[in-house]
Design an enzyme around this catalytic site. Sequence first.
Site, PDB file in Angstrom:
ATOM      1  N   LYS A  11       0.552  -4.104   5.928  1.00 51.91           N
ATOM      2  CA  LYS A  11       0.449  -4.945   7.136  1.00 51.91           C
ATOM      3  C   LYS A  11      -0.771  -4.528   7.935  1.00 51.91           C
ATOM      4  CE  LYS A  11       1.696  -1.603  10.221  1.00 51.91           C
ATOM      5  NZ  LYS A  11       0.781  -0.985  11.136  1.00 51.91           N
ATOM      6  N   ALA A 113       6.457   0.200   3.530  1.00 49.62           N
ATOM      7  CA  ALA A 113       6.404  -0.804   2.466  1.00 49.62           C
ATOM      8  C   ALA A 113       7.172  -0.306   1.238  1.00 49.62           C
ATOM      9  CB  ALA A 113       4.947  -1.104   2.101  1.00 49.62           C
ATOM     10  N   ASP A 145       8.851  -0.177  10.875  1.00 51.35           N
ATOM     11  CA  ASP A 145       8.028  -1.165  10.165  1.00 51.35           C
ATOM     12  C   ASP A 145       8.694  -1.696   8.887  1.00 51.35           C
ATOM     13  OD1 ASP A 145       6.065  -0.850  12.061  1.00 51.35           O
ATOM     14  OD2 ASP A 145       4.773   0.406  10.816  1.00 51.35           O
TER      15      ASP A 145
HETATM   16  P1  ATP Z   1       2.342   3.222  10.021  1.00 50.37           P
HETATM   17  O1  ATP Z   1       1.268   2.200   9.923  1.00 50.37           O
HETATM   18  O2  ATP Z   1       3.726   2.690   9.743  1.00 50.37           O
HETATM   19  O3  ATP Z   1       2.290   4.064  11.248  1.00 50.37           O
HETATM   20  P2  ATP Z   1       0.873   4.734   8.113  1.00 50.37           P
HETATM   21  O4  ATP Z   1       0.380   3.618   7.272  1.00 50.37           O
HETATM   22  O5  ATP Z   1      -0.101   5.312   9.095  1.00 50.37           O
HETATM   23  O6  ATP Z   1       2.173   4.265   8.845  1.00 50.37           O
HETATM   24  P3  ATP Z   1       2.176   5.855   5.839  1.00 50.37           P
HETATM   25  O7  ATP Z   1       1.258   5.656   4.702  1.00 50.37           O
HETATM   26  O8  ATP Z   1       3.325   4.940   5.955  1.00 50.37           O
HETATM   27  O9  ATP Z   1       1.366   5.894   7.214  1.00 50.37           O
HETATM   28  O10 ATP Z   1       2.672   7.370   5.737  1.00 50.37           O
HETATM   29  C1  ATP Z   1       2.952   8.227   6.792  1.00 50.37           C
HETATM   30  C2  ATP Z   1       3.481   9.539   6.218  1.00 50.37           C
HETATM   31  O11 ATP Z   1       4.747   9.298   5.597  1.00 50.37           O
HETATM   32  C3  ATP Z   1       2.605  10.109   5.115  1.00 50.37           C
HETATM   33  O12 ATP Z   1       1.686  11.025   5.622  1.00 50.37           O
HETATM   34  C4  ATP Z   1       3.597  10.768   4.149  1.00 50.37           C
HETATM   35  O13 ATP Z   1       3.696  12.152   4.383  1.00 50.37           O
HETATM   36  C5  ATP Z   1       4.955  10.152   4.484  1.00 50.37           C
HETATM   37  N1  ATP Z   1       5.542   9.349   3.360  1.00 50.37           N
HETATM   38  C6  ATP Z   1       6.796   9.406   2.933  1.00 50.37           C
HETATM   39  N2  ATP Z   1       7.021   8.549   1.923  1.00 50.37           N
HETATM   40  C7  ATP Z   1       5.883   7.905   1.706  1.00 50.37           C
HETATM   41  C8  ATP Z   1       5.491   6.900   0.780  1.00 50.37           C
HETATM   42  N3  ATP Z   1       6.326   6.378  -0.116  1.00 50.37           N
HETATM   43  N4  ATP Z   1       4.220   6.460   0.860  1.00 50.37           N
HETATM   44  C9  ATP Z   1       3.368   6.971   1.784  1.00 50.37           C
HETATM   45  N5  ATP Z   1       3.684   7.953   2.655  1.00 50.37           N
HETATM   46  C10 ATP Z   1       4.936   8.416   2.630  1.00 50.37           C
END
Ligand code: ATP
Length: 308
Positions: A11, A113, A145
């Site tokens: 997103k 996601a 989310d």
């Molecule tokens: P948001 O936009 O919802 O704030 P984000 O995109 O910044 O999130 P994500 O990639 O969702 O961040 O990941 C945040 C943290 O969650 C990562 O640093 C990781 O340690 C943890 N995590 C747990 N499971 C997962 C997964 N399946 N994929 C990615 N990160 C994960």
Amino acid sequence: MSAVTVRVPAKVNLQLAVGPLREDGYHDLVNVFHAVSLFDEVTASEPADGDAGEAPLRVRVEGESAGEVPAGDDNLAVRAARALARWAGRSYRADLLIRKSIPVAGGMAGGSADAAAALVACNELWGLGLPLGDLMEIGADIGSDVPFALLGGTAVGTGRGERLTPLPTSGVFHWVFALAGGGLSTPRVYGECDRLREEAGGPVPRPTASDDLLAALRKGDPHALGRALTNDLQPAALELRPALAATLDAGRVAGALGALVSGSGPTCAFLAESAEHAAALAKSIEVADDCRSAVTASGPVPGASVAG
Ligand code: ATP
């Protein structure tokens, strides 16, 4: 059925309005989510018979940033599958394979996601037949989310972002995403946002959806949408990672209709006029110092769905 593969989109926030800090540590948000064609894939499969006695839920992560994703019980896909099994009142087994393309800790909700994809895949693998509304309820406890990753399209989230109303849109919007090396921690960016606001003093207004943004989406007008994009977390993300300012400028100079940090960053999003314009923009943005690579995508796209 012995294996189910689900494709789930990233997103971008078209508007992220952050209200004052609440007593419970959260903020009231108005969060306009838009699902874009940058996908993770999650496959849930039945463990082989010889694996009896192993953990009921196991996960493996593949892709460029796989090393940054927890490969145990903390993985959001595992937490989601466990919550689904608990909801169904039984213990179920599954091996989960996550193929990551959504940047990790990139502000594009990749973890949420994967949680959404695991809910859809295990619902199918285990033959539970739960409706979308139930999956969204289970998902909301995993992360605010997750319900949007199930729903997809374009929607406005209120409360912590988890109360969703789908928004009408026309046509297709074309995007470029500048992926950065490494991530930004979402709680740290919110903390920095609070700190900057305290320093500035004055009241923080209640978040409200932008009428200009909603009208641009309805009309399918990318020029008006580009002008209406806003993100209250952007000053905090730029404070923590000043090099992002040059990435945003590279896109603006190259003619992006709008440029903003995606969610808590560090991914930056640029709106283009067409697919061709997006491809040209990506080339200009890629040369920015803090840009690891620039990818094109379009939106809106559907939420987590079984891959045909
Ligand atoms: P948001 O936009 O919802 O704030 P984000 O995109 O910044 O999130 P994500 O990639 O969702 O961040 O990941 C945040 C943290 O969650 C990562 O640093 C990781 O340690 C943890 N995590 C747990 N499971 C997962 C997964 N399946 N994929 C990615 N990160 C994960």
